[in-house]
Design a protein around this motif. Structure first.
Motif, PDB file in Angstrom:
ATOM      1  N   ARG A  17      19.936 -11.819  -7.721  1.00  0.00           N
ATOM      2  CA  ARG A  17      19.117 -11.200  -8.765  1.00  0.00           C
ATOM      3  C   ARG A  17      17.700 -11.784  -8.761  1.00  0.00           C
ATOM      4  O   ARG A  17      16.721 -11.062  -8.934  1.00  0.00           O
ATOM      5  N   VAL A  18      17.613 -13.098  -8.568  1.00  0.00           N
ATOM      6  CA  VAL A  18      16.295 -13.744  -8.512  1.00  0.00           C
ATOM      7  C   VAL A  18      15.500 -13.216  -7.329  1.00  0.00           C
ATOM      8  O   VAL A  18      14.302 -12.923  -7.432  1.00  0.00           O
ATOM      9  N   GLY A  19      16.161 -13.079  -6.177  1.00  0.00           N
ATOM     10  CA  GLY A  19      15.480 -12.565  -4.983  1.00  0.00           C
ATOM     11  C   GLY A  19      14.919 -11.172  -5.196  1.00  0.00           C
ATOM     12  O   GLY A  19      13.786 -10.874  -4.785  1.00  0.00           O
ATOM     13  N   LYS A  20      15.688 -10.300  -5.820  1.00  0.00           N
ATOM     14  CA  LYS A  20      15.225  -8.940  -6.091  1.00  0.00           C
ATOM     15  C   LYS A  20      14.052  -8.962  -7.068  1.00  0.00           C
ATOM     16  O   LYS A  20      13.091  -8.194  -6.929  1.00  0.00           O
ATOM     17  N   ALA A  21      14.142  -9.829  -8.075  1.00  0.00           N
ATOM     18  CA  ALA A  21      13.070  -9.912  -9.076  1.00  0.00           C
ATOM     19  C   ALA A  21      11.768 -10.403  -8.435  1.00  0.00           C
ATOM     20  O   ALA A  21      10.683  -9.883  -8.722  1.00  0.00           O
ATOM     21  N   VAL A  22      11.870 -11.407  -7.559  1.00  0.00           N
ATOM     22  CA  VAL A  22      10.685 -11.943  -6.890  1.00  0.00           C
ATOM     23  C   VAL A  22      10.044 -10.878  -6.007  1.00  0.00           C
ATOM     24  O   VAL A  22       8.809 -10.717  -5.994  1.00  0.00           O
ATOM     25  N   ALA A  23      10.872 -10.139  -5.269  1.00  0.00           N
ATOM     26  CA  ALA A  23      10.344  -9.088  -4.387  1.00  0.00           C
ATOM     27  C   ALA A  23       9.628  -8.013  -5.197  1.00  0.00           C
ATOM     28  O   ALA A  23       8.549  -7.537  -4.807  1.00  0.00           O
ATOM     29  N   LYS A  24      10.206  -7.617  -6.312  1.00  0.00           N
ATOM     30  CA  LYS A  24       9.586  -6.604  -7.164  1.00  0.00           C
ATOM     31  C   LYS A  24       8.289  -7.129  -7.758  1.00  0.00           C
ATOM     32  O   LYS A  24       7.271  -6.422  -7.794  1.00  0.00           O
ATOM     33  N   LEU A  25       8.306  -8.376  -8.208  1.00  0.00           N
ATOM     34  CA  LEU A  25       7.116  -8.978  -8.800  1.00  0.00           C
ATOM     35  C   LEU A  25       5.986  -9.056  -7.784  1.00  0.00           C
ATOM     36  O   LEU A  25       4.823  -8.772  -8.088  1.00  0.00           O
ATOM     37  N   SER A  26       6.330  -9.429  -6.555  1.00  0.00           N
ATOM     38  CA  SER A  26       5.334  -9.525  -5.495  1.00  0.00           C
ATOM     39  C   SER A  26       4.716  -8.160  -5.194  1.00  0.00           C
ATOM     40  O   SER A  26       3.502  -8.045  -4.966  1.00  0.00           O
ATOM     41  N   SER A  27       5.542  -7.115  -5.200  1.00  0.00           N
ATOM     42  CA  SER A  27       5.044  -5.774  -4.890  1.00  0.00           C
ATOM     43  C   SER A  27       4.121  -5.246  -5.982  1.00  0.00           C
ATOM     44  O   SER A  27       3.277  -4.382  -5.725  1.00  0.00           O
ATOM     45  N   LEU A  28       4.260  -5.775  -7.187  1.00  0.00           N
ATOM     46  CA  LEU A  28       3.449  -5.300  -8.316  1.00  0.00           C
ATOM     47  C   LEU A  28       2.158  -6.105  -8.508  1.00  0.00           C
ATOM     48  O   LEU A  28       1.315  -5.717  -9.314  1.00  0.00           O
ATOM     49  N   GLN A  29       2.035  -7.209  -7.775  1.00  0.00           N
ATOM     50  CA  GLN A  29       0.809  -8.004  -7.909  1.00  0.00           C
ATOM     51  C   GLN A  29      -0.354  -7.270  -7.251  1.00  0.00           C
ATOM     52  O   GLN A  29      -0.258  -6.814  -6.113  1.00  0.00           O
ATOM     53  N   ARG A  30      -1.459  -7.161  -7.970  1.00  0.00           N
ATOM     54  CA  ARG A  30      -2.595  -6.410  -7.482  1.00  0.00           C
ATOM     55  C   ARG A  30      -3.455  -7.255  -6.538  1.00  0.00           C
ATOM     56  O   ARG A  30      -3.276  -8.479  -6.437  1.00  0.00           O
ATOM     57  N   GLU A  31      -4.399  -6.604  -5.867  1.00  0.00           N
ATOM     58  CA  GLU A  31      -5.226  -7.295  -4.891  1.00  0.00           C
ATOM     59  C   GLU A  31      -6.048  -8.418  -5.517  1.00  0.00           C
ATOM     60  O   GLU A  31      -6.338  -9.418  -4.857  1.00  0.00           O
ATOM     61  N   ASP A  32      -6.423  -8.250  -6.793  1.00  0.00           N
ATOM     62  CA  ASP A  32      -7.212  -9.290  -7.455  1.00  0.00           C
ATOM     63  C   ASP A  32      -6.354 -10.445  -7.952  1.00  0.00           C
ATOM     64  O   ASP A  32      -6.867 -11.412  -8.526  1.00  0.00           O
ATOM     65  N   GLY A  33      -5.038 -10.375  -7.739  1.00  0.00           N
ATOM     66  CA  GLY A  33      -4.139 -11.461  -8.116  1.00  0.00           C
ATOM     67  C   GLY A  33      -3.440 -11.276  -9.443  1.00  0.00           C
ATOM     68  O   GLY A  33      -2.512 -12.018  -9.765  1.00  0.00           O
ATOM     69  N   GLY A  34      -3.854 -10.285 -10.238  1.00  0.00           N
ATOM     70  CA  GLY A  34      -3.259 -10.069 -11.548  1.00  0.00           C
ATOM     71  C   GLY A  34      -2.129  -9.054 -11.516  1.00  0.00           C
ATOM     72  O   GLY A  34      -1.834  -8.451 -10.483  1.00  0.00           O
ATOM     73  N   TRP A  35      -1.504  -8.892 -12.664  1.00  0.00           N
ATOM     74  CA  TRP A  35      -0.467  -7.881 -12.853  1.00  0.00           C
ATOM     75  C   TRP A  35      -0.868  -6.963 -13.997  1.00  0.00           C
ATOM     76  O   TRP A  35      -1.584  -7.379 -14.920  1.00  0.00           O
ATOM     77  N   SER A  36      -0.434  -5.720 -13.944  1.00  0.00           N
ATOM     78  CA  SER A  36      -0.794  -4.734 -14.966  1.00  0.00           C
ATOM     79  C   SER A  36       0.408  -4.428 -15.858  1.00  0.00           C
ATOM     80  O   SER A  36       1.545  -4.815 -15.560  1.00  0.00           O
ATOM     81  N   TRP A  37       0.140  -3.717 -16.948  1.00  0.00           N
ATOM     82  CA  TRP A  37       1.229  -3.295 -17.830  1.00  0.00           C
ATOM     83  C   TRP A  37       2.208  -2.393 -17.080  1.00  0.00           C
ATOM     84  O   TRP A  37       3.421  -2.562 -17.168  1.00  0.00           O
ATOM     85  N   PHE A  38       1.652  -1.433 -16.347  1.00  0.00           N
ATOM     86  CA  PHE A  38       2.477  -0.519 -15.553  1.00  0.00           C
ATOM     87  C   PHE A  38       1.853  -0.361 -14.173  1.00  0.00           C
ATOM     88  O   PHE A  38       0.639  -0.528 -14.005  1.00  0.00           O
ATOM     89  N   GLU A  39       2.681  -0.038 -13.193  1.00  0.00           N
ATOM     90  CA  GLU A  39       2.211   0.122 -11.827  1.00  0.00           C
ATOM     91  C   GLU A  39       1.095   1.160 -11.750  1.00  0.00           C
ATOM     92  O   GLU A  39       1.186   2.230 -12.337  1.00  0.00           O
ATOM     93  N   GLY A  40       0.018   0.802 -11.042  1.00  0.00           N
ATOM     94  CA  GLY A  40      -1.110   1.710 -10.883  1.00  0.00           C
ATOM     95  C   GLY A  40      -2.243   1.456 -11.855  1.00  0.00           C
ATOM     96  O   GLY A  40      -3.358   1.973 -11.661  1.00  0.00           O
ATOM     97  N   MET A  41      -1.982   0.690 -12.922  1.00  0.00           N
ATOM     98  CA  MET A  41      -3.030   0.378 -13.891  1.00  0.00           C
ATOM     99  C   MET A  41      -3.807  -0.856 -13.435  1.00  0.00           C
ATOM    100  O   MET A  41      -3.393  -1.569 -12.515  1.00  0.00           O
ATOM    101  N   ASN A  42      -4.950  -1.100 -14.081  1.00  0.00           N
ATOM    102  CA  ASN A  42      -5.733  -2.292 -13.782  1.00  0.00           C
ATOM    103  C   ASN A  42      -4.982  -3.548 -14.225  1.00  0.00           C
ATOM    104  O   ASN A  42      -4.165  -3.511 -15.144  1.00  0.00           O
ATOM    105  N   ALA A  43      -5.292  -4.660 -13.579  1.00  0.00           N
ATOM    106  CA  ALA A  43      -4.667  -5.931 -13.948  1.00  0.00           C
ATOM    107  C   ALA A  43      -5.005  -6.267 -15.398  1.00  0.00           C
ATOM    108  O   ALA A  43      -6.092  -5.957 -15.897  1.00  0.00           O
ATOM    109  N   ASN A  44      -4.074  -6.915 -16.068  1.00  0.00           N
ATOM    110  CA  ASN A  44      -4.222  -7.246 -17.477  1.00  0.00           C
ATOM    111  C   ASN A  44      -4.054  -8.750 -17.678  1.00  0.00           C
ATOM    112  O   ASN A  44      -3.116  -9.356 -17.141  1.00  0.00           O
TER     113      ASN A  44
END
Length: 268
Positions: free
Chosen positions: A32-59
């Motif tokens: 479960r941790v491995g899947k969560a890490v992979a998903k988290l990595s895929s959602l990290q934006r180029e500027d290093g941040g994460w957004s509320w939802f995929e495709g939005m600006n980092a928050n």
């Protein structure tokens, strides 16, 4: 979660945290941790941040939450460390831009909860010795300026603010100032038989999603940092366990914070 499941002395609490019962198996948790890490990595934006939802600006808020969780992991592998490094670089850049704006308007501020969380995260990351993370001098100067305002205008702080301030001050070598805040944290508590020790005042932050749990956890961390044998800690932990028995925690960050707190208390 995997660290909790591996700790025999804490498994007795799983009756009060039934969500863990299905995931006690270490192999299942690792998957479960491995899947969560992979998903988290895929959602990290180029500027290093994460957004509320995929495709939005980092928050800033979401990125702060993610970095706090990563910094609390018992150990970081290369991928997790890289995510945290990039996340911190994003937070530093956002904070620095706001800091420059603040300095143009005023010479003093009262730090809000999110900025205290950022400074607390900085202390955690510094303790990790994250490879490749080298904040610029301007960022270091900004942090020093912020820390200089902690412990001032205490009467304007919430209990949560006092607790976070005490931890940050101690991390920066200001033990006397931190001790004064810890003394105030102890004075504000009340104790009731069967319920433990807690805060029953409007000065304790409350929300529909977190109740007063963030305040309780922050205060316990400040007390632990000052004295891990403080007798108040067991009573305050009793209150947290009692809350889980009667409340539904809709915020996963609350569960993460409690799990990490349980591990730190046990290790102490």
């Amino acid at each position: 979660a995997s660290a909790l499941a591996a700790n025999a002395s804490l498994l007795s609490l799983l009756g009060d945290f039934p969500v863990m019962e299905k995931y006690e198996n270490a192999d299942t948790l690792a998957e479960r941790v491995g899947k969560a890490v992979a998903k988290l990595s895929s959602l990290q934006r180029e500027d290093g941040g994460w957004s509320w939802f995929e495709g939005m600006n980092a928050n800033r808020y979401i990125s702060l939450c993610v970095c706090e969780c990563l910094a609390q992991l018992p150990s970081l592998d290369e991928e997790q460390a890289d995510m945290l490094r990039r996340g911190m670089e994003y937070l530093d850049s956002v904070e620095l831009a706001e800091y420059k704006h603040i300095r143009k308007r005023t010479k003093s501020i009262v730090l809000g909860n999110d900025r205290m969380r950022y400074l607390g995260l900085v202390s955690q990351v510094d303790a990790l010795g994250l490879d490749g993370y080298r904040p610029a001098k301007a960022v270091l100067d900004m942090r020093k300026w912020y820390v200089g305002f902690l412990g001032k205008e205490v009467d304007r702080l919430t209990i949560y603010g006092m607790a976070r301030s005490a931890c940050i001050l101690r991390d920066n070598g200001e033990d006397k100032a931190a001790d004064k805040l810890v003394a105030r944290l102890r004075d504000y508590t009340v104790a009731r038989p069967g319920q433990g020790r807690f805060y029953a005042t409007d000065a304790a932050y409350y929300s529909w999603m977190d109740y007063r749990l963030p305040t309780q956890m922050a205060a316990m961390r400040a007390l632990m940092q000052a004295d891990k044998s403080d007798p108040y800690l067991n009573d305050m932990l009793l209150w947290i366990v009692a809350q889980k028995q009667v409340q539904r925690w809709d915020n996963p960050m609350t569960a993460v914070g409690v799990a990490r707190l349980l591990l730190d208390i046990d290790s102490g």
